[in-house]
Design an enzyme around this catalytic site. Structure first.
Site, short mmCIF file in Angstrom:
data_model
loop_
_atom_site.label_atom_id
_atom_site.label_comp_id
_atom_site.label_asym_id
_atom_site.label_seq_id
_atom_site.Cartn_x
_atom_site.Cartn_y
_atom_site.Cartn_z
N HIS A 65 0.86 -1.20 0.00
CA HIS A 65 0.00 0.00 0.00
C HIS A 65 0.89 1.24 0.00
O HIS A 65 1.69 1.40 -0.90
CB HIS A 65 -0.94 -0.09 1.20
CG HIS A 65 -2.05 0.92 1.25
ND1 HIS A 65 -2.41 1.72 0.22
CD2 HIS A 65 -2.90 1.24 2.27
CE1 HIS A 65 -3.43 2.49 0.57
NE2 HIS A 65 -3.74 2.23 1.82
N HIS B 113 -2.55 -1.99 -9.72
CA HIS B 113 -3.51 -1.33 -8.84
C HIS B 113 -4.81 -2.13 -8.82
O HIS B 113 -5.20 -2.72 -9.82
CB HIS B 113 -3.81 0.09 -9.34
CG HIS B 113 -4.37 0.97 -8.29
ND1 HIS B 113 -5.69 0.98 -7.96
CD2 HIS B 113 -3.76 1.84 -7.45
CE1 HIS B 113 -5.89 1.84 -6.97
NE2 HIS B 113 -4.74 2.38 -6.65
N ASP C 210 2.79 5.48 -6.61
CA ASP C 210 4.05 5.30 -5.88
C ASP C 210 5.26 5.17 -6.77
O ASP C 210 6.40 5.18 -6.28
CB ASP C 210 3.94 4.06 -4.97
CG ASP C 210 2.97 4.31 -3.84
OD1 ASP C 210 2.01 3.54 -3.69
OD2 ASP C 210 3.15 5.32 -3.13
C1 SDX Z 1 -1.44 2.30 -3.32
O1 SDX Z 1 -6.16 1.06 -3.27
C2 SDX Z 1 -5.67 2.19 -3.48
O2 SDX Z 1 -6.30 3.10 -3.92
C3 SDX Z 1 -4.22 2.34 -3.07
C4 SDX Z 1 -3.55 3.65 -3.43
C5 SDX Z 1 -4.15 4.80 -2.69
O3 SDX Z 1 -4.03 5.95 -3.17
O4 SDX Z 1 -4.64 4.56 -1.55
O5 SDX Z 1 -3.66 3.88 -4.82
C6 SDX Z 1 -2.06 3.62 -3.05
O6 SDX Z 1 -1.43 1.47 -2.45
C7 SDX Z 1 -0.91 2.02 -4.70
C8 SDX Z 1 -0.38 0.56 -4.84
C9 SDX Z 1 1.05 0.53 -4.31
N1 SDX Z 1 1.53 -0.85 -4.25
C10 SDX Z 1 2.46 -1.32 -5.08
O7 SDX Z 1 2.95 -0.67 -6.01
C11 SDX Z 1 2.93 -2.74 -4.78
C12 SDX Z 1 2.99 -3.54 -6.08
N2 SDX Z 1 1.63 -3.69 -6.57
C13 SDX Z 1 0.98 -4.98 -6.26
O8 SDX Z 1 1.30 -5.54 -5.05
C14 SDX Z 1 -0.50 -4.99 -6.65
O9 SDX Z 1 -0.59 -4.49 -7.93
C15 SDX Z 1 -1.52 -4.27 -5.77
C16 SDX Z 1 -1.41 -4.70 -4.36
C17 SDX Z 1 -1.34 -2.79 -5.87
C18 SDX Z 1 -2.90 -4.64 -6.31
O10 SDX Z 1 -3.04 -5.98 -6.09
P1 SDX Z 1 -4.37 -6.78 -6.56
O11 SDX Z 1 -5.42 -5.90 -7.06
O12 SDX Z 1 -4.69 -7.71 -5.45
O13 SDX Z 1 -3.87 -7.54 -7.81
P2 SDX Z 1 -3.27 -8.97 -7.76
O14 SDX Z 1 -2.20 -9.03 -6.72
O15 SDX Z 1 -4.39 -9.95 -7.69
O16 SDX Z 1 -2.53 -9.07 -9.22
C19 SDX Z 1 -3.19 -9.56 -10.36
C20 SDX Z 1 -2.07 -10.20 -11.17
C21 SDX Z 1 -1.31 -11.27 -10.40
O17 SDX Z 1 -0.76 -12.14 -11.36
P3 SDX Z 1 -1.44 -13.62 -11.57
O18 SDX Z 1 -1.48 -14.27 -10.19
O19 SDX Z 1 -2.83 -13.33 -12.11
O20 SDX Z 1 -0.54 -14.33 -12.54
O21 SDX Z 1 -1.08 -9.20 -11.48
C22 SDX Z 1 0.14 -9.54 -10.84
C23 SDX Z 1 -0.17 -10.55 -9.76
O22 SDX Z 1 0.95 -11.39 -9.52
N3 SDX Z 1 0.71 -8.30 -10.28
C24 SDX Z 1 1.99 -7.98 -10.31
C25 SDX Z 1 2.08 -6.71 -9.71
N4 SDX Z 1 0.86 -6.33 -9.31
C26 SDX Z 1 0.01 -7.33 -9.66
N5 SDX Z 1 3.07 -8.62 -10.82
C27 SDX Z 1 4.25 -7.98 -10.68
N6 SDX Z 1 4.41 -6.76 -10.13
C28 SDX Z 1 3.35 -6.11 -9.61
N7 SDX Z 1 3.52 -4.92 -9.06
#
Ligand code: SDX
Length: 439
Positions: free
Chosen positions: A267, A306, A362
């Site tokens: 997050h 996201h 981020d």
């Molecule tokens: C913020 O919610 C908000 O609004 C948050 C925010 C705010 O203003 O409050 O916008 C701020 O928290 C932004 C997000 C910051 N976090 C990161 O940058 C960390 C990296 N991102 C991931 O951990 C992920 O994208 C999330 C946590 C942000 C979202 O996760 P989801 O919606 O649960 O998506 P998911 O994990 O189910 O991913 C779907 C697929 C998966 O692959 P498969 O299992 O389908 O093969 O996409 C992949 C994931 O492995 N994936 C990534 C990835 N993010 C998702 N693969 C590599 N790198 C990534 N960053």
């Protein structure tokens, strides 16, 4: 066609019709779907609330597919370009932009609260020199609850507004004091004559070798970054704010819970992780190997992806533009070139395209903060300062929403059926032998 959906229960052949408002059905209506009259009734199962609306809200609107973000109906790009952080904070809290008189009142009210009790300074001095600033912020926000017992009257409107002004006024003070503590430096008192972002920079860097970083271009860049981070619908930390607030815990305790959620690396902690990731990659030549490691599941591309945006996060676009203005003053942070090349390669790669993974808020913010002389461990604190406005607006909306009550989700129990306790368990004082046992 009337706004209803009909479900047929194939176990009984019965039909159930539900009213569809805002393209949703009320989960409680599912409880009418039963096999036997005394059944509990049907529930929905939605781990991480991927497809569950927890509230109605009028604060922020996001269209993830179109990359749209609006506070109270105003587009984020317009607000970032033409407003100040205090003006947008007023908008998010009150629902309307302030007129000149309201803005004067608002700024004066925030200034009154730009101070903290000496006991709080002593409380913060109790942290170790290397305490993480987010740990200090979360703890100190909770500690503020003990100084304002009146804040427990959460349903009183004036108390709500008093607490909102107090927290928005004080959070940059606490954040700056945490930074100074971690550098082993004395606290710098706030200068109420300065703007909100300028005052924060004054408390960080006044009388320090980094004083040059109080440059007005950097202060405006921070003001814009604060605007971009104010609110974002029902994200993880806002959900925490609403859940804790729903028990009628005071707003200081509720916001400590929200800040704790924000600290997570998935997050708000992601901006700190992005810098670590860029340091680990080191050079453009190493990008292909890193991307391969992401595809093989060894690590994530931090700052990408996201839950809602399946398009470019509009905030990332604005931050990228702001970075260039900052670098005019600070000199170019070489990591921006690495980050932009990483983005270029990722956005052309099937793995990211197929999963609709784009840069989020981020991805670039940490690069700017680092160029401004801030260390990575302060980045999430810089997220929390403006997000306090969004958390408080969401908290107030929750408290005043007659449809809301204490949050208490259900579960699907998949554990053991009743088991008999073994006869060997009969309570008695610990034996001499067990007390003497050491590893
Ligand atoms: C913020 O919610 C908000 O609004 C948050 C925010 C705010 O203003 O409050 O916008 C701020 O928290 C932004 C997000 C910051 N976090 C990161 O940058 C960390 C990296 N991102 C991931 O951990 C992920 O994208 C999330 C946590 C942000 C979202 O996760 P989801 O919606 O649960 O998506 P998911 O994990 O189910 O991913 C779907 C697929 C998966 O692959 P498969 O299992 O389908 O093969 O996409 C992949 C994931 O492995 N994936 C990534 C990835 N993010 C998702 N693969 C590599 N790198 C990534 N960053």
């Amino acid at each position: 066609m009337e706004n209803t959906v009909t479900i047929i229960d194939n176990r009984t052949g019965k039909q159930y019709t539900f009213t569809d408002t805002h393209d949703t059905i009320r989960a409680m209506d599912l409880r009418n779907i039963k096999v036997a009259p005394d059944d509990f009734g049907m529930m929905s199962y939605d781990p991480a609330f991927m497809n569950t609306a927890s509230c109605e809200s009028r604060i922020t609107f996001i269209d993830g597919d179109k990359g749209i973000l609006r506070y109270r109906g105003y587009d984020i790009a317009d607000l970032a370009e033409r407003c100040s952080f205090p003006q947008v904070a007023y908008l998010v809290i009150h629902g309307e932009l302030p007129d000149a008189e309201q803005e004067r009142e608002w700024l004066a009210a925030l200034r009154i609260h730009m101070g903290i009790f000496e006991n709080i300074k002593k409380f913060m001095e109790g942290f170790r020199y290397d305490a993480h600033p987010m740990g200090m912020l979360v703890s100190t926000l909770a500690a503020l609850s003990t100084f304002y017992p009146d804040s427990r009257h959460v349903r009183d409107h004036e108390t709500q507004m008093h607490c909102i002004r107090r927290i928005i006024g004080k959070i940059p003070i606490i954040a700056a004091y945490g930074y100074r503590h971690s550098k082993g430096l004395d606290y710098i008192s706030p200068e109420p004559k300065l703007g909100y972002a300028e005052n924060f920079m004054h408390m960080l860097w006044d009388r320090s070798p980094l004083e040059h970083l109080k440059h007005p271009v950097l202060a405006r860049a921070l003001d814009v970054l604060f605007i971009l981070h104010i609110d974002h619908e029902q994200n993880c930390s806002t959900n925490a704010m609403r859940a804790v607030g729903s028990s009628e815990a005071d707003p200081f305790l509720s916001i400590a819970g929200a800040a704790a959620a924000l600290a997570g690396p998935l997050h708000g902690g992601a901006n700190e992780e992005v810098l670590k990731m860029l340091d680990e990659i080191g050079s453009i030549d190493n990008i292909p190997a890193f991307i391969q490691g992401v595809k093989e599941g060894h690590h994530k591309l931090m700052g990408f992806g996201h839950r809602v945006y399946k398009n470019y996060d509009p905030r990332a676009r604005i931050i990228k533009r702001t970075a260039e203005e900052v670098f005019e003053v600070t000199g170019r942070n070489k990591k921006i070139d690495l980050a932009m090349e990483l983005e270029r390669i990722a956005l052309a790669d099937e793995y990211f395209v197929s999963r609709k993974l784009y840069p989020n808020v981020d991805f670039y913010s940490g690069i700017i903060y680092e160029a401004m002389g801030l260390e990575a461990k302060m980045f999430t604190v810089l997220f929390a300062i403006p997000r306090a406005v969004g958390w408080l607006a969401q908290w107030q909306e929750l408290i005043n929403d007659p449809a809301q009550k204490i949050a208490r989700p259900r579960q699907i129990y998949t554990g053991y059926e009743r088991r008999k306790l073994p006869d060997s368990y009969t309570y008695g004082a610990p034996s001499e032998e067990s007390l003497a046992y050491t590893r």
